[in-house]
Motif scaffolding. Sequence first.
Motif, PDB file in Angstrom:
ATOM      1  N   ASP A   1       3.579   7.073  -2.789  1.00 55.99           N
ATOM      2  CA  ASP A   1       4.282   5.897  -2.273  1.00 55.99           C
ATOM      3  C   ASP A   1       5.517   6.296  -1.496  1.00 55.99           C
ATOM      4  O   ASP A   1       5.816   5.759  -0.438  1.00 55.99           O
ATOM      5  CB  ASP A   1       4.709   4.970  -3.426  1.00 55.99           C
ATOM      6  N   LYS A   2       6.224   7.290  -2.099  1.00 58.68           N
ATOM      7  CA  LYS A   2       7.458   7.760  -1.462  1.00 58.68           C
ATOM      8  C   LYS A   2       7.162   8.381  -0.109  1.00 58.68           C
ATOM      9  O   LYS A   2       7.902   8.193   0.856  1.00 58.68           O
ATOM     10  CB  LYS A   2       8.172   8.771  -2.365  1.00 58.68           C
ATOM     11  N   ASP A   3       6.091   9.156  -0.061  1.00 58.36           N
ATOM     12  CA  ASP A   3       5.715   9.796   1.208  1.00 58.36           C
ATOM     13  C   ASP A   3       5.417   8.762   2.276  1.00 58.36           C
ATOM     14  O   ASP A   3       5.812   8.899   3.432  1.00 58.36           O
ATOM     15  CB  ASP A   3       4.457  10.671   1.006  1.00 58.36           C
ATOM     16  N   PHE A   4       4.722   7.696   1.853  1.00 58.12           N
ATOM     17  CA  PHE A   4       4.331   6.642   2.790  1.00 58.12           C
ATOM     18  C   PHE A   4       5.565   5.928   3.347  1.00 58.12           C
ATOM     19  O   PHE A   4       5.700   5.752   4.569  1.00 58.12           O
ATOM     20  CB  PHE A   4       3.406   5.639   2.080  1.00 58.12           C
ATOM     21  N   THR A   5       6.487   5.533   2.443  1.00 56.66           N
ATOM     22  CA  THR A   5       7.692   4.835   2.900  1.00 56.66           C
ATOM     23  C   THR A   5       8.575   5.772   3.721  1.00 56.66           C
ATOM     24  O   THR A   5       9.188   5.344   4.698  1.00 56.66           O
ATOM     25  CB  THR A   5       8.495   4.263   1.707  1.00 56.66           C
TER      26      THR A   5
ATOM     27  N   LYS B   1       2.471  -5.864   7.129  1.00 52.43           N
ATOM     28  CA  LYS B   1       1.436  -6.622   6.420  1.00 52.43           C
ATOM     29  C   LYS B   1       0.982  -5.859   5.159  1.00 52.43           C
ATOM     30  O   LYS B   1       0.815  -6.445   4.085  1.00 52.43           O
ATOM     31  CB  LYS B   1       0.232  -6.852   7.343  1.00 52.43           C
ATOM     32  N   TYR B   2       0.802  -4.542   5.315  1.00 55.56           N
ATOM     33  CA  TYR B   2       0.320  -3.726   4.204  1.00 55.56           C
ATOM     34  C   TYR B   2       1.401  -3.554   3.139  1.00 55.56           C
ATOM     35  O   TYR B   2       1.113  -3.482   1.958  1.00 55.56           O
ATOM     36  CB  TYR B   2      -0.191  -2.379   4.729  1.00 55.56           C
ATOM     37  N   LEU B   3       2.644  -3.510   3.602  1.00 50.47           N
ATOM     38  CA  LEU B   3       3.762  -3.400   2.659  1.00 50.47           C
ATOM     39  C   LEU B   3       3.887  -4.683   1.841  1.00 50.47           C
ATOM     40  O   LEU B   3       4.133  -4.659   0.634  1.00 50.47           O
ATOM     41  CB  LEU B   3       5.073  -3.117   3.403  1.00 50.47           C
ATOM     42  N   MET B   4       3.698  -5.813   2.505  1.00 54.44           N
ATOM     43  CA  MET B   4       3.819  -7.121   1.853  1.00 54.44           C
ATOM     44  C   MET B   4       2.667  -7.367   0.882  1.00 54.44           C
ATOM     45  O   MET B   4       2.816  -8.061  -0.129  1.00 54.44           O
ATOM     46  CB  MET B   4       3.825  -8.248   2.899  1.00 54.44           C
ATOM     47  N   ALA B   5       1.511  -6.795   1.227  1.00 54.19           N
ATOM     48  CA  ALA B   5       0.321  -7.059   0.422  1.00 54.19           C
ATOM     49  C   ALA B   5       0.350  -6.325  -0.919  1.00 54.19           C
ATOM     50  O   ALA B   5      -0.390  -6.663  -1.839  1.00 54.19           O
ATOM     51  CB  ALA B   5      -0.924  -6.653   1.207  1.00 54.19           C
ATOM     52  N   SER B   6       1.218  -5.310  -1.016  1.00 56.83           N
ATOM     53  CA  SER B   6       1.262  -4.517  -2.243  1.00 56.83           C
ATOM     54  C   SER B   6       2.580  -4.728  -2.977  1.00 56.83           C
ATOM     55  O   SER B   6       3.658  -4.667  -2.369  1.00 56.83           O
ATOM     56  CB  SER B   6       1.071  -3.040  -1.880  1.00 56.83           C
ATOM     57  N   LEU B   7       2.482  -4.962  -4.299  1.00 54.24           N
ATOM     58  CA  LEU B   7       3.679  -5.184  -5.121  1.00 54.24           C
ATOM     59  C   LEU B   7       4.584  -3.950  -5.147  1.00 54.24           C
ATOM     60  O   LEU B   7       5.798  -4.050  -5.227  1.00 54.24           O
ATOM     61  CB  LEU B   7       3.272  -5.538  -6.547  1.00 54.24           C
ATOM     62  N   ARG B   8       3.934  -2.768  -5.032  1.00 58.82           N
ATOM     63  CA  ARG B   8       4.669  -1.503  -5.110  1.00 58.82           C
ATOM     64  C   ARG B   8       5.684  -1.377  -3.959  1.00 58.82           C
ATOM     65  O   ARG B   8       6.710  -0.730  -4.089  1.00 58.82           O
ATOM     66  CB  ARG B   8       3.689  -0.322  -4.988  1.00 58.82           C
ATOM     67  N   PHE B   9       5.318  -1.969  -2.825  1.00 59.90           N
ATOM     68  CA  PHE B   9       6.181  -1.813  -1.644  1.00 59.90           C
ATOM     69  C   PHE B   9       7.023  -3.052  -1.351  1.00 59.90           C
ATOM     70  O   PHE B   9       7.632  -3.146  -0.299  1.00 59.90           O
ATOM     71  CB  PHE B   9       5.310  -1.485  -0.420  1.00 59.90           C
TER      72      PHE B   9
ATOM     73  N   LYS C   1       9.848  -4.191  -2.499  1.00 57.68           N
ATOM     74  CA  LYS C   1      11.283  -3.967  -2.304  1.00 57.68           C
ATOM     75  C   LYS C   1      11.532  -3.253  -0.964  1.00 57.68           C
ATOM     76  O   LYS C   1      12.444  -3.609  -0.205  1.00 57.68           O
ATOM     77  CB  LYS C   1      11.865  -3.132  -3.458  1.00 57.68           C
ATOM     78  N   TYR C   2      10.650  -2.262  -0.722  1.00 56.71           N
ATOM     79  CA  TYR C   2      10.795  -1.521   0.546  1.00 56.71           C
ATOM     80  C   TYR C   2      10.571  -2.461   1.736  1.00 56.71           C
ATOM     81  O   TYR C   2      11.274  -2.386   2.745  1.00 56.71           O
ATOM     82  CB  TYR C   2       9.805  -0.360   0.578  1.00 56.71           C
ATOM     83  N   ALA C   3       9.589  -3.373   1.563  1.00 58.61           N
ATOM     84  CA  ALA C   3       9.310  -4.341   2.645  1.00 58.61           C
ATOM     85  C   ALA C   3      10.525  -5.204   2.920  1.00 58.61           C
ATOM     86  O   ALA C   3      10.872  -5.472   4.083  1.00 58.61           O
ATOM     87  CB  ALA C   3       8.111  -5.213   2.268  1.00 58.61           C
ATOM     88  N   ASN C   4      11.199  -5.632   1.828  1.00 52.45           N
ATOM     89  CA  ASN C   4      12.407  -6.448   2.002  1.00 52.45           C
ATOM     90  C   ASN C   4      13.514  -5.651   2.703  1.00 52.45           C
ATOM     91  O   ASN C   4      14.194  -6.170   3.575  1.00 52.45           O
ATOM     92  CB  ASN C   4      12.918  -6.961   0.655  1.00 52.45           C
ATOM     93  N   ASP C   5      13.662  -4.387   2.303  1.00 47.65           N
ATOM     94  CA  ASP C   5      14.693  -3.529   2.918  1.00 47.65           C
ATOM     95  C   ASP C   5      14.423  -3.327   4.397  1.00 47.65           C
ATOM     96  O   ASP C   5      15.325  -3.383   5.227  1.00 47.65           O
ATOM     97  CB  ASP C   5      14.742  -2.162   2.227  1.00 47.65           C
TER      98      ASP C   5
END
Lengths: 265, 245
Positions: free
Chosen positions: A2-6, B199-207, B209-213
């Motif tokens: 995940d970190k790599d992707f972000t 879209k892919y960031l929003m679709a996943s719960l894991r991302f 926070k990153y999507a919001n940032d």
Amino acid sequence: MDKDFTLLITLGIASMLLLAAGFLLIVIRSQRKKWHLQVQMSQLKEQQQNQLIEGAVKSEEGERHRIAETLHDEVGAILSSVRLHFSNINSSQFNERDNKLHDKSKELLDEAIQKVRSISHNLHSTLLKEFGLNEAIRNFLTKTVQGSVIHVDMELDTNYLIQSPQMDISIYRIFQELINNTLKHAHPSHITVNTNVVNNIFTLDIQFDGSGLSQEQFEELRYKPDGLGLKNIQNRIILLKGNIYFEKNNPENRIRLTVPLNREL
Amino acid sequence: MNSIQEIINWSEVWAPLIPLTFFLILRPKTAWTKPVFYFLVITLFFSICLDVMWKRRTLGLNDWFEKNLWWWWDIDRATGKKALKNNIFYNLNSFARLIFFSAFFTYFYPVFKKIHRYVPWIFLALMIVNFIFHESIKDFSSIEHAVEAAILLTCCLIYIYKATLDDTVPSLSSQPQFWLITGLTLYTAINFFIFLFYKYLMASLRFKKYANDVWNVHNISFIILCVLTAVSFYKAKKWIKTSPY
């Protein structure tokens, strides 16, 4: 993972930002540099053109002086000598016809001497050098319209101080050319000449009736191969960094010459 | 910190008001300001709609939305809960941005006239096909946004390239439109990757926070675009006074 992707996305955003900002900065800097070079080039071109014009004007002026001196010192001297010899001819034994011819010849000889003197003075700028532009303009105009029916009004600004000899000569030559052209082509019955100096700008106004010249016609004529006088006017104006405006508005036509003062030529 | 976050969250609403105020006060007569003005009005409308939908709970409008816009509600793929999606306004705004900015570019070089004549309509046709067969219009379309950003970024680069070749331009920054184009270049460059993956960031719960940032970055770049648009309007007004063009 995940970190790599972000991290990859963040790097992508950052690199796009850096690329765009860097590109913009490079473009602005190089464009500014290019513009400065272009300005420098056009200044050099202008300088070169001015030098050429200055050279041409100076050589023309030199040639005028040479012709004026030859006319005055050689042709004028010969004519004066002829006049002296002619006066010494004993006409008491002449019959009436010969006497008439003698008098007519003397009259024509006087006229020729006068003409040579006048041409030589016009070509030479002694009066201008000694008494300044105002006096030269007044003298030239008075002599030019002498014996004609043209009415002349003059109002010359006494605040005009002698500038550099080059500048005075150039203004005077433009004035001569303009008056000669006006007399030749406009056939005026009334000419008004005004000069004034306001905010370090010398303005010469020539108003006349008859057929005038519009700015468009002037622009057109000065590019014609036979329009030498107008070309000379334009060259001298470029040298003076001045402007000339023609206004055709019969019966009141106007020519306005403006020249910035206090500059080195 | 929260208040700063709130200001950034609402930036899509208040930021267009900056150039709009400049436009309405200065009323620049330069023709290219018109499509930009229309875009700002439309984007303001869309932004109000999408932010009000988003902040409906804070604004106490949730019940109203549930009652009156019940047909708009959907199931969020990431959470599995009922959600009211405002993405349709982003999708429409993206198309509006393309059409109005491509119209804006037509005032400068002939090549943009051709681009404006064909590209937005081809883009629209492809998007219709996309929304019918591939994506739902209620979802944020990463394809639409990324393609739109790429087209506008290309337009900006073409403009800058042409302007550098133009010997009559004394300095790029002296031209009022350059400031707006700078803003648009930065906006599209920064947001290209954001749009592409959002879209892919929003679709996943894991991302989430990153999507919001990452959307904060989008909002900040949007503020920059709006400020530079206001500078352009200001310069356009001054430009009229000193130049016949």
